[in-house]
Design an enzyme around this catalytic site. Structure first.
Site, PDB file in Angstrom:
ATOM      1  N   SER A   1       1.023  -1.181  -0.005  1.00  0.00           N
ATOM      2  CA  SER A   1      -0.064  -0.026  -0.015  1.00  0.00           C
ATOM      3  C   SER A   1       0.830   1.333  -0.065  1.00  0.00           C
ATOM      4  CB  SER A   1      -0.837   0.089   1.231  1.00  0.00           C
ATOM      5  OG  SER A   1      -1.796  -0.876   1.279  1.00  0.00           O
TER       6      SER A   1
ATOM      7  N   ARG B   1       0.375   7.980   6.173  1.00  0.00           N
ATOM      8  CA  ARG B   1      -0.387   7.165   7.074  1.00  0.00           C
ATOM      9  C   ARG B   1      -1.971   7.687   7.101  1.00  0.00           C
ATOM     10  NH1 ARG B   1       0.003   2.596   9.674  1.00  0.00           N
ATOM     11  NH2 ARG B   1       2.381   2.848   9.207  1.00  0.00           N
TER      12      ARG B   1
ATOM     13  N   HIS C   1      -3.101   6.472   3.584  1.00  0.00           N
ATOM     14  CA  HIS C   1      -3.277   4.886   3.884  1.00  0.00           C
ATOM     15  C   HIS C   1      -4.427   4.764   4.505  1.00  0.00           C
ATOM     16  CE1 HIS C   1      -2.584   1.097   5.903  1.00  0.00           C
ATOM     17  NE2 HIS C   1      -2.189   0.666   4.549  1.00  0.00           N
TER      18      HIS C   1
END
Length: 214
Positions: A21, A44, A47
């Site tokens: 990812s 993050r 994500h």
């Protein structure tokens, strides 16, 4: 007959999913980078949300991310305004550093006081957080009233948080509350505009917790 969507699904081992990812995110960012630990936070958030707008709307006050990392590594605790954010923060990493995660939203006394005063539970929760003796990071992912109360308490000289993560999501008073925090005179990380949420607040905390480490 095979389903065409099944044919396109990649076989990825569980431990490799996040790595893959992040590779996709890096590719779609097209070479854009940030200094660390800001870059880890941006990645993050993307994500967590699959929303690349966080590459543009995340505001970091000067050295805020580094100061947040250092505070966590000293054992600072985190106060959140939702159980969802609290549950999403890595407790094992918090324990390694000696910190705790607090969310007072389910406390019956908080609900009672909020009803008596005619304010939100998030308002009372921030007051509770300000009363903690240890160093505190506030991670707000839902209630703009939490940010407004933090701003007031800071201006009243109650306590200076190590960091404020101001990430409420929505349409009513959200943008204005976030902008207040930018003027509060404390380190802050804020996704400007309407976007945010408890998952984003937790993601920012986790990105900082995963920096370095013991």
């Amino acid at each position: 007959m095979e389903n065409k969507h099944l044919e396109r699904i990649q076989i990825v081992k569980p431990m490799e999913i996040e790595k893959r990812s992040m590779e996709i995110i890096m590719g779609e960012l097209g070479g854009r980078t940030w200094p660390e630990p800001e870059f880890s936070i941006v990645k993050r958030c993307i994500h967590t949300s699959a929303d690349f707008d966080y590459g543009d709307n995340l505001f970091f006050s000067e050295n805020a991310a580094r100061l947040g990392v250092e505070a966590l590594q000293r054992g600072a605790s985190i106060v959140t305004d939702t159980q969802m954010a609290a549950s999403g923060i890595n407790k094992k990493k918090m324990e390694e550093y000696g910190g705790q995660v607090y969310c007072f939203m389910s406390d019956p006394q908080v609900a009672e006081e909020a009803a008596k005063r005619g304010c939100t539970r998030a308002t009372v929760c921030m007051e509770r957080g300000m009363e903690l003796s240890q160093e505190v990071i506030f991670a707000v992912g839902n209630a703009p009233t939490a940010l407004i109360r933090l701003y007031e308490l800071i201006r009243e000289g109650k306590k200076k948080p190590a960091l404020i993560i101001g990430a409420p999501v929505g349409f009513v008073n959200v943008v204005e509350a976030k902008e207040l925090i930018l003027e509060a005179g404390v380190p802050c990380i804020v996704p400007r505009g309407r976007k945010g949420g408890s998952n984003i607040a937790a993601a920012i905390c986790n990105a900082m917790l995963y920096q370095g480490g013991r």
